[in-house]
Design an enzyme around this catalytic site. Structure first.
Site, PDB file in Angstrom:
ATOM      1  CE  LYS A 119      -4.525   0.605   0.118  1.00 56.97           C
ATOM      2  NZ  LYS A 119      -5.543  -0.335  -0.407  1.00 56.97           N
TER       3      LYS A 119
HETATM    4  P1  NAD Z   1     -14.159   6.834  -2.706  1.00 58.62           P
HETATM    5  O1  NAD Z   1     -13.255   7.975  -2.376  1.00 58.62           O
HETATM    6  O2  NAD Z   1     -14.568   6.583  -4.108  1.00 58.62           O
HETATM    7  O3  NAD Z   1     -15.522   6.949  -1.843  1.00 58.62           O
HETATM    8  C1  NAD Z   1     -15.521   7.110  -0.463  1.00 58.62           C
HETATM    9  C2  NAD Z   1     -16.955   7.456  -0.036  1.00 58.62           C
HETATM   10  O4  NAD Z   1     -17.009   7.486   1.393  1.00 58.62           O
HETATM   11  C3  NAD Z   1     -17.428   8.822  -0.517  1.00 58.62           C
HETATM   12  O5  NAD Z   1     -18.824   8.768  -0.774  1.00 58.62           O
HETATM   13  C4  NAD Z   1     -17.157   9.733   0.685  1.00 58.62           C
HETATM   14  O6  NAD Z   1     -18.014  10.873   0.696  1.00 58.62           O
HETATM   15  C5  NAD Z   1     -17.467   8.788   1.822  1.00 58.62           C
HETATM   16  N1  NAD Z   1     -16.734   9.086   3.068  1.00 58.62           N
HETATM   17  C6  NAD Z   1     -15.441   9.437   3.203  1.00 58.62           C
HETATM   18  N2  NAD Z   1     -15.147   9.616   4.505  1.00 58.62           N
HETATM   19  C7  NAD Z   1     -16.274   9.359   5.197  1.00 58.62           C
HETATM   20  C8  NAD Z   1     -16.598   9.367   6.580  1.00 58.62           C
HETATM   21  N3  NAD Z   1     -15.709   9.703   7.512  1.00 58.62           N
HETATM   22  N4  NAD Z   1     -17.870   9.039   6.923  1.00 58.62           N
HETATM   23  C9  NAD Z   1     -18.791   8.715   5.989  1.00 58.62           C
HETATM   24  N5  NAD Z   1     -18.528   8.702   4.662  1.00 58.62           N
HETATM   25  C10 NAD Z   1     -17.294   9.022   4.287  1.00 58.62           C
HETATM   26  O7  NAD Z   1     -13.416   5.551  -2.073  1.00 58.62           O
HETATM   27  P2  NAD Z   1     -13.677   4.023  -2.436  1.00 58.62           P
HETATM   28  O8  NAD Z   1     -12.739   3.604  -3.509  1.00 58.62           O
HETATM   29  O9  NAD Z   1     -15.137   3.783  -2.583  1.00 58.62           O
HETATM   30  O10 NAD Z   1     -13.143   3.315  -1.104  1.00 58.62           O
HETATM   31  C11 NAD Z   1     -13.943   3.224   0.060  1.00 58.62           C
HETATM   32  C12 NAD Z   1     -13.327   2.172   0.972  1.00 58.62           C
HETATM   33  O11 NAD Z   1     -13.253   0.932   0.281  1.00 58.62           O
HETATM   34  C13 NAD Z   1     -11.900   2.457   1.463  1.00 58.62           C
HETATM   35  O12 NAD Z   1     -11.777   1.886   2.743  1.00 58.62           O
HETATM   36  C14 NAD Z   1     -11.042   1.683   0.456  1.00 58.62           C
HETATM   37  O13 NAD Z   1      -9.774   1.367   0.991  1.00 58.62           O
HETATM   38  C15 NAD Z   1     -11.914   0.453   0.269  1.00 58.62           C
HETATM   39  N6  NAD Z   1     -11.670  -0.315  -0.938  1.00 58.62           N
HETATM   40  C16 NAD Z   1     -11.751   0.246  -2.173  1.00 58.62           C
HETATM   41  C17 NAD Z   1     -11.571  -0.537  -3.298  1.00 58.62           C
HETATM   42  C18 NAD Z   1     -11.731   0.015  -4.683  1.00 58.62           C
HETATM   43  O14 NAD Z   1     -11.608  -0.771  -5.655  1.00 58.62           O
HETATM   44  N7  NAD Z   1     -12.029   1.283  -4.855  1.00 58.62           N
HETATM   45  C19 NAD Z   1     -11.267  -1.893  -3.168  1.00 58.62           C
HETATM   46  C20 NAD Z   1     -11.194  -2.439  -1.896  1.00 58.62           C
HETATM   47  C21 NAD Z   1     -11.401  -1.650  -0.779  1.00 58.62           C
END
Ligand code: NAD
Length: 420
Positions: A119
């Site tokens: 990461k």
């Molecule tokens: P993103 O930035 O596209 O979306 C994040 C969302 O969460 C947004 O809607 C934002 O407004 C909201 N958010 C942020 N902080 C917040 C808080 N404190 N309280 C409530 N809502 C909040 O990110 P993403 O890619 O969707 O990733 C979200 C999670 O999933 C992270 O933990 C990331 O590590 C994990 N993840 C992502 C992927 C991927 O392929 N994108 C894969 C595995 C895990």
């Protein structure tokens, strides 16, 4: 449905609950203990392979230089090149990156893709930066990592606040130095630059596949299943949309500013279009406004925390009212909350399984780049479903997922003689 049975209250008391690395390690230790993991293997596997810290001088639009701090943690290479996202945020820190790198190792092992975990992150506030500043910072960071990344070494991907554009810049910087185009150095690229069909939707689609399997165990149909989703980004937004399209009743969804709720269900396609147009759910009609904390405690069948870490803790776990907790985000539940959820009988689909759809299709992207031959989207989606369903059926608790992952990594470590 069963959660992990053992109680490790004494350990929990000592955990600094909000520290994701401690959360990850307490689950690792628990699984290692149950596996009776060889002490030598334990010593090797409990630490990352390599941690890099880099300073990134970047010319800002003002003409001044700002020096950003960045990290890349490569947790494990026993099963193949390291793999993992790059996160841009003001509060990124080494403990978080270390935990996320380790989670990638266990996640890749759970879905049996031939990668280790890594990461990266840069401490910055991307909302306050121009596109030019972001590009210069990203290219300089990629240059600092040149000796350490590559298709056979470590393959970055997007994470919070990074995207296809970020990956295209890294791919280009790496390729400039290699003197030829190396698409397989990153995943999550634009499709036209060697990305995979279906990658953007993969994490949300993977969530749909595991939730489909989980509700079968409760003899429920999608139409009978009420879902609450926290977050409406890549994972939460796309996951909610796919669940809605599959007939699930999505009763609440949020973004960082708060959420909306309607017990009869929300038209997610419309709500997300509204969010995109107005940048907020505020003013959306026919719903009640809820805070992110209230949203987690709503009456529902499936709760999908898909935003960020430490949302379900010892402070609120006993107030959850879901049957299934499908962890879309990484580390949304602290280790201290595990026991409370177990006592309530909540069926947990742990992050290292529930959100593994993303890395699974990243693996497909890497394979396609190396073959130079690209698959149709329905082929990608079918292979993703096969992987997610098989993985779901091979583990039924968080500890079981960790045990399977640790066992796979330990086997490869022992066979290779990595600690010899
Ligand atoms: P993103 O930035 O596209 O979306 C994040 C969302 O969460 C947004 O809607 C934002 O407004 C909201 N958010 C942020 N902080 C917040 C808080 N404190 N309280 C409530 N809502 C909040 O990110 P993403 O890619 O969707 O990733 C979200 C999670 O999933 C992270 O933990 C990331 O590590 C994990 N993840 C992502 C992927 C991927 O392929 N994108 C894969 C595995 C895990």
């Amino acid at each position: 449905m069963a959660m992990d049975s053992a109680v490790y209250v004494d350990d929990i008391r000592e955990i600094k609950e909000q520290n994701p690395f401690e959360s990850m390690m307490s689950r690792f230790d628990r699984a290692a203990q149950l596996l009776d993991l060889d002490p030598d293997l334990y010593a090797v596997m409990r630490v990352p392979n390599r941690e890099l810290k880099v300073y990134i001088p970047t010319r800002m639009d003002s003409g001044r230089i700002q020096v950003f701090e960045g990290f890349r943690v490569q947790h494990n290479f026993a099963r193949g090149p390291a793999k993992g996202g790059i996160r841009y945020a003001p509060d990124v820190n080494i403990d978080e990156i270390r935990a996320l790198a380790a989670w990638m190792t266990w996640k890749c092992a759970v879905v049996n893709v031939p990668f280790g975990g890594a990461k990266g992150g840069i401490i910055c506030d991307p909302q306050q930066m121009s596109i030019g500043e972001l590009e210069r910072m990203t290219r300089r960071y990629a240059s600092e990592l040149l000796d350490f990344i590559g298709p056979e070494k470590d393959v970055p991907a997007p994470d919070m606040n990074t995207n296809e554009q970020t990956m295209a810049w890294i791919m280009d910087t790496y390729s400039m130095h290699a003197r030829h185009t190396v698409t397989a150095v990153v995943t999550g690229k634009p499709i036209a630059l060697g990305g995979s069909s279906g990658r953007r939707e993969a994490t949300g689609r993977g969530l749909l596949f595991v939730i489909n399997e989980a509700i079968k165990r409760f003899k429920m149909t999608p139409q009978q299943t009420r879902v609450v989703v926290q977050g409406s980004g890549n994972v939460g937004g796309i996951g909610a949309k796919l669940l809605y399209e599959a007939g699930y009743k999505v009763v609440a969804i949020s973004d960082v500013r708060g959420g909306i709720y309607n017990s009869d269900g929300i038209n997610i396609t419309e709500a997300l279009n509204y969010l995109q147009a107005t940048r907020s759910f505020e003013g959306y009609e026919g719903v009640e406004v809820v805070s992110n904390q209230e949203l987690l405690e709503l009456e529902c069948d499936v709760l999908v925390p898909a935003a960020t870490e430490n949302q379900i803790t010892s402070q609120n776990a006993d107030r959850l009212k879901c049957k299934v907790l499908a962890e879309g985000a990484n580390g949304p539940t602290t280790a201290a909350a595990d026991q409370l959820l177990h006592e309530k009988g909540v069926f947990v689909i742990p992050d290292i399984l529930a959100n593994a759809g993303g890395v699974t299709v990243s693996y497909f992207e890497w394979v396609q780049d190396r073959m130079g031959y690209f698959w149709r989207e329905d082929v990608v989606n079918q292979r993703l479903e096969d992987t997610m369903v098989a993985s779901f059926n091979s583990v039924d608790t968080r500890t079981a997922a960790y045990m399977l992952a640790i066992d796979r990594v330990a086997y490869d470590t022992r066979m290779r003689g990595i600690y010899a």
